[in-house]
Design a protein around this motif. Structure first.
Motif, PDB file in Angstrom:
ATOM      1  N   CYS A   1      48.878  42.342  56.287  1.00 49.30           N
ATOM      2  CA  CYS A   1      47.600  41.964  56.906  1.00 49.30           C
ATOM      3  C   CYS A   1      47.389  40.453  56.802  1.00 49.30           C
ATOM      4  CB  CYS A   1      46.429  42.677  56.220  1.00 49.30           C
ATOM      5  SG  CYS A   1      46.238  44.392  56.680  1.00 49.30           S
ATOM      6  N   SER A   2      47.638  39.887  55.627  1.00 46.85           N
ATOM      7  CA  SER A   2      47.440  38.447  55.437  1.00 46.85           C
ATOM      8  C   SER A   2      48.364  37.636  56.332  1.00 46.85           C
ATOM      9  CB  SER A   2      47.723  38.045  53.988  1.00 46.85           C
ATOM     10  OG  SER A   2      46.751  38.555  53.144  1.00 46.85           O
ATOM     11  N   LEU A   3      49.636  38.025  56.357  1.00 51.56           N
ATOM     12  CA  LEU A   3      50.606  37.238  57.116  1.00 51.56           C
ATOM     13  C   LEU A   3      50.376  37.352  58.614  1.00 51.56           C
ATOM     14  CD1 LEU A   3      53.916  38.070  55.213  1.00 51.56           C
ATOM     15  CD2 LEU A   3      52.573  35.963  55.077  1.00 51.56           C
ATOM     16  N   THR A   4      50.067  38.559  59.100  1.00 55.54           N
ATOM     17  CA  THR A   4      49.972  38.718  60.550  1.00 55.54           C
ATOM     18  C   THR A   4      48.634  38.253  61.090  1.00 55.54           C
ATOM     19  OG1 THR A   4      49.655  41.034  60.060  1.00 55.54           O
ATOM     20  CG2 THR A   4      51.644  40.463  61.207  1.00 55.54           C
TER      21      THR A   4
ATOM     22  N   LYS B   1      50.969  54.700  45.866  1.00 52.12           N
ATOM     23  CA  LYS B   1      49.800  54.373  46.666  1.00 52.12           C
ATOM     24  C   LYS B   1      49.368  52.931  46.386  1.00 52.12           C
ATOM     25  CE  LYS B   1      45.152  55.690  47.674  1.00 52.12           C
ATOM     26  NZ  LYS B   1      43.931  56.008  46.955  1.00 52.12           N
ATOM     27  N   GLU B   2      49.370  52.560  45.098  1.00 53.53           N
ATOM     28  CA  GLU B   2      48.963  51.194  44.739  1.00 53.53           C
ATOM     29  C   GLU B   2      49.916  50.173  45.374  1.00 53.53           C
ATOM     30  OE1 GLU B   2      46.243  50.492  43.299  1.00 53.53           O
ATOM     31  OE2 GLU B   2      45.697  52.559  42.756  1.00 53.53           O
ATOM     32  N   PHE B   3      51.210  50.444  45.315  1.00 56.27           N
ATOM     33  CA  PHE B   3      52.171  49.516  45.908  1.00 56.27           C
ATOM     34  C   PHE B   3      52.003  49.457  47.427  1.00 56.27           C
ATOM     35  CE2 PHE B   3      55.387  49.831  42.191  1.00 56.27           C
ATOM     36  CZ  PHE B   3      54.932  48.642  41.655  1.00 56.27           C
ATOM     37  N   SER B   4      51.683  50.566  48.051  1.00 60.27           N
ATOM     38  CA  SER B   4      51.585  50.496  49.509  1.00 60.27           C
ATOM     39  C   SER B   4      50.310  49.748  49.925  1.00 60.27           C
ATOM     40  CB  SER B   4      51.734  51.869  50.175  1.00 60.27           C
ATOM     41  OG  SER B   4      50.551  52.588  50.130  1.00 60.27           O
ATOM     42  N   MET B   5      49.259  49.805  49.087  1.00 61.72           N
ATOM     43  CA  MET B   5      48.093  48.952  49.361  1.00 61.72           C
ATOM     44  C   MET B   5      48.486  47.478  49.242  1.00 61.72           C
ATOM     45  SD  MET B   5      45.419  50.672  50.120  1.00 61.72           S
ATOM     46  CE  MET B   5      44.055  49.572  49.783  1.00 61.72           C
TER      47      MET B   5
ATOM     48  N   ASP C   1      39.437  44.368  51.863  1.00 63.86           N
ATOM     49  CA  ASP C   1      39.835  45.717  51.454  1.00 63.86           C
ATOM     50  C   ASP C   1      39.715  46.725  52.591  1.00 63.86           C
ATOM     51  OD1 ASP C   1      40.637  45.015  49.001  1.00 63.86           O
ATOM     52  OD2 ASP C   1      38.853  45.725  47.927  1.00 63.86           O
ATOM     53  N   ALA C   2      38.631  46.603  53.360  1.00 65.25           N
ATOM     54  CA  ALA C   2      38.393  47.600  54.409  1.00 65.25           C
ATOM     55  C   ALA C   2      39.499  47.539  55.462  1.00 65.25           C
ATOM     56  CB  ALA C   2      37.034  47.364  55.048  1.00 65.25           C
ATOM     57  N   THR C   3      39.886  46.308  55.849  1.00 66.89           N
ATOM     58  CA  THR C   3      40.955  46.156  56.846  1.00 66.89           C
ATOM     59  C   THR C   3      42.254  46.722  56.312  1.00 66.89           C
ATOM     60  OG1 THR C   3      39.906  44.047  57.342  1.00 66.89           O
ATOM     61  CG2 THR C   3      42.018  44.486  58.409  1.00 66.89           C
ATOM     62  N   VAL C   4      42.575  46.341  55.064  1.00 64.86           N
ATOM     63  CA  VAL C   4      43.838  46.779  54.472  1.00 64.86           C
ATOM     64  C   VAL C   4      43.892  48.300  54.408  1.00 64.86           C
ATOM     65  CG1 VAL C   4      45.261  46.728  52.387  1.00 64.86           C
ATOM     66  CG2 VAL C   4      44.102  44.651  53.150  1.00 64.86           C
ATOM     67  N   CYS C   5      42.790  48.909  53.941  1.00 68.74           N
ATOM     68  CA  CYS C   5      42.745  50.375  53.846  1.00 68.74           C
ATOM     69  C   CYS C   5      42.936  51.012  55.215  1.00 68.74           C
ATOM     70  CB  CYS C   5      41.392  50.830  53.303  1.00 68.74           C
ATOM     71  SG  CYS C   5      41.365  50.901  51.534  1.00 68.74           S
ATOM     72  N   ALA C   6      42.229  50.476  56.212  1.00 68.15           N
ATOM     73  CA  ALA C   6      42.310  51.065  57.549  1.00 68.15           C
ATOM     74  C   ALA C   6      43.738  50.981  58.079  1.00 68.15           C
ATOM     75  CB  ALA C   6      41.342  50.354  58.487  1.00 68.15           C
ATOM     76  N   PHE C   7      44.398  49.836  57.895  1.00 71.62           N
ATOM     77  CA  PHE C   7      45.767  49.698  58.401  1.00 71.62           C
ATOM     78  C   PHE C   7      46.750  50.559  57.627  1.00 71.62           C
ATOM     79  CE2 PHE C   7      44.349  46.181  61.005  1.00 71.62           C
ATOM     80  CZ  PHE C   7      45.173  46.309  62.103  1.00 71.62           C
ATOM     81  N   ARG C   8      46.511  50.688  56.328  1.00 70.82           N
ATOM     82  CA  ARG C   8      47.423  51.526  55.553  1.00 70.82           C
ATOM     83  C   ARG C   8      47.298  52.989  56.001  1.00 70.82           C
ATOM     84  NH1 ARG C   8      46.751  54.943  51.377  1.00 70.82           N
ATOM     85  NH2 ARG C   8      48.664  55.472  50.252  1.00 70.82           N
ATOM     86  N   ASP C   9      46.065  53.465  56.128  1.00 71.02           N
ATOM     87  CA  ASP C   9      45.877  54.861  56.541  1.00 71.02           C
ATOM     88  C   ASP C   9      46.488  55.104  57.909  1.00 71.02           C
ATOM     89  OD1 ASP C   9      44.619  55.243  54.205  1.00 71.02           O
ATOM     90  OD2 ASP C   9      42.577  55.309  55.023  1.00 71.02           O
TER      91      ASP C   9
END
Ligand code: HEM
Ligand SMILES: *[C@@H]1O[C@H](CO)[C@@H](O)[C@H](O)[C@H]1NC(C)=O
Length: 530
Positions: A211-214, A200-204, A220-228
């Motif tokens: 997220c940064s590159l695209t 889970k940590e690695f996938s975050m 954190d909120a964006t990253v979490c939302a995209f991961r889920d």
């Protein structure tokens, strides 16, 4: 003959009049009606004959062809470890054979030689993708990159996305990955060796990189939302209720909770990506680009109005971003997890790796980072990554290919439209090529004239788009994590090295935890690394 029985009846009443009119019509008709009926029957007969002839001709043509051997049975899909099962079949049938997967006849390639002959030497012939319902469902008007068929427009799509990635590789990618990895290590340090769900940590982490590159947003909120969202999409799409639709397409007209969940996940996906697109279009300065999305949007606008093979649209940018998340987060995270799992099983390799890292970027070393271009300074780390990609290529059967025209592989004919599966993991475990193929032995890649190289990213026209990014991430993340932490299994239990049964597209790891114990000398010296 028509209406003859009614002739000569009384015509007094209104109804009789009406009947008579109808009758006259009939009287006039018999000739032509008769004719059309005969014509219809003749037509039907002709069609049936044609269809039969075509079928026979097709059968005859297939017989005249020299097809790969056919493996009997139709339940291969039910094997818990499909890549290894497909490899076992080579004992009896050789490296290339035909078999029935689901309701589809496919050709399976199980050796490096056959895979390279198809994907590199005859790349155009094998560059297609089957257009099945589950692909169409998620591809949004055929604008998807990884599932799209081979067309000139698809080529332009892949080229644009690839240029965006390579441009970012040349400018900011390495520092972004280093920065995010450093933040990751600080978070792990704060946990001070308590067990963590490392996948889970690695996938975050890998999701924050994408997220940064695209779109240059690593909140954190964006990253979490995209991961889920990514995980939901992959889980619902891999579900049997969706895969069933490829076998029995009309099932889509029946209530299907799996389909409903997939559609929900896609709605969320499209809303989130659409929102980023809107934000970018509003703030974009022509001629400048802050991230991959800026670059791709301008690429699409630039070719607007040009003649040719059709148009790249904003929808193509939308779907390229989706592919970066689907293809680029879990894959790299799972590979990182496999690496830690193998190292937990092989403490002697881990120790040698940490000696190598301490020598090149430890407390006594002159620098605290090894730039990616100097990765040859860490040969054992490079060999370890290569060995993990060989044993556990995370997309073990690649994605299915489809022939765009009649072709051949090692002397066998492959007709147009054949679905072709490249068993990458099988090729990596081929004992004709590799010594003790099932053993984890990074040293095999340190010996001069090391093994034949692996195919974890596929090859040819359909090679993994994210390979340069994935390799960079694997190198940077493992270098930092292994330098800074000792790996300990929680309560002495080692993770399983067997993949999750019925893994689907990705070779999943069974859930496991690991303790990352900060290594002495480095722990307080965090600040000095800047
Ligand atoms: C260790 C990490 C990764 C591995 C082992 C891997 C492997 C693969 C493989 C085997 C394929 C299919 C090739 C074929 O069909 O012949 C593929 C396709 C693809 N991958 Fe990766 N991948 C990884 C990471 C990534 C990353 C980081 C990204 C994006 C940033 C990415 C994006 C894609 C895309 C877009 C495709 C479709 C290419 C096409 O259809 O032409 N992958 N990958
Ligand atoms: C990493 O290892 C692979 C496999 O042996 C080799 O082909 C490649 O050249 C190595 N890369 C570097 C930078 O040493």
């Amino acid at each position: 003959m028509w209406g003859k029985g009614a002739q000569g009846k009384g015509q007094g009443s209104h109804i009789a009049n009406w009947i008579a009119t109808a009758q006259e019509l009939y009287e006039a008709a018999p000739g032509s009606l008769h004719m059309s009926l005969v014509m219809l029957l003749l037509g039907l007969l002709l069609l049936t004959l044609l269809a039969a002839a075509r079928l026979l001709w097709g059968q005859w043509m297939l017989r005249a062809l020299h097809l790969p051997p056919l493996v009997p049975g139709f339940l291969h899909m039910l094997q818990p470890n499909l890549p290894l099962h497909l490899l076992d079949l080579t004992q009896k049938f050789g490296p290339i054979y035909r078999l029935r997967l689901g309701l589809q006849d496919v050709v399976v390639l199980n050796s490096k030689r056959t895979i390279e002959e198809a994907m590199i030497k005859k790349w155009v012939d094998f560059a297609g993708r089957p257009q099945i319902l589950s692909y169409k469902l998620v591809s949004q008007a055929d604008q998807d990159l990884s599932l799209g068929d081979y067309t000139p427009l698809w080529k332009a799509h892949k080229k644009l996305t690839r240029s965006a990635l390579l441009l970012s590789l040349r400018s900011s990618m390495e520092s972004i990955v280093e920065q995010l990895t450093q933040e990751f290590c600080e978070r792990m340090r704060a946990l001070a060796g308590t067990p963590v769900d490392i996948q889970k940590e690695f996938s975050m982490l890998t999701c924050s990189v994408i997220c940064s590159l695209t779109f240059g947003d690593k909140e954190d909120a964006t990253v979490c939302a995209f991961r889920d969202c990514t995980r939901d999409l992959m889980k619902t799409w891999d579900h049997w209720s969706i895969q069933m639709l490829d076998i029995v397409p009309f099932l889509r007209f029946f209530p299907n909770p799996g389909l409903w969940r997939l559609k929900q996940a896609m709605e969320i996906r499209d809303r989130m990506v659409g929102e980023q697109l809107r934000r970018h279009k509003e703030s974009l300065v022509p001629g400048r680009w802050r991230d991959m999305m800026d670059y791709m949007l301008q690429g699409v606008w630039k070719q607007r109005g040009k003649e040719g093979f059709g148009q790249l649209l904003e929808g193509h940018v939308h779907m390229a971003v989706v592919d970066l998340f689907i293809g680029g987060t879990e894959t790299t995270a799972i590979t990182l997890s496999w690496t830690l799992a193998f190292l937990l099983h092989h403490p002697e390799i881990l120790q040698r790796l940490q000696e190598e890292l301490d020598r090149e970027l430890g407390p006594q070393a002159s620098e605290s980072r090894v730039p990616y271009k100097d990765r040859a300074r860490l040969p054992l780390l490079n060999a370890t990554i290569t060995e993990v990609l060989r044993l556990r290529p995370v997309v073990p059967l690649a994605l299915p290919h489809r022939t765009t025209r009649p072709s051949s592989i090692s002397g066998y004919d492959i007709p147009e439209g054949t679905v072709v599966i490249a068993n990458l993991q099988g090729a990596h475990l081929d004992d004709m090529v590799w010594e003790e193929p099932h053993e984890f032995r990074p040293d095999r890649f340190l010996e001069p004239g090391a093994g034949p190289g692996q195919l974890a990213f596929g090859c040819g026209a359909r090679v993994c788009l994210g390979e340069p990014l994935a390799r960079l991430e694997l190198f940077v993340v493992l270098a930092q994590v292994l330098r800074d932490f000792a790996l300990l299994p929680p309560a002495g239990a080692l993770p399983s090295l067997q993949p999750e049964p019925y893994s689907g597209v990705n070779l999943l790891m069974q859930p496991f935890q690991v303790r990352l114990q900060p290594r002495g000398a480095r722990a307080p010296g965090l600040g000095e690394r800047q």
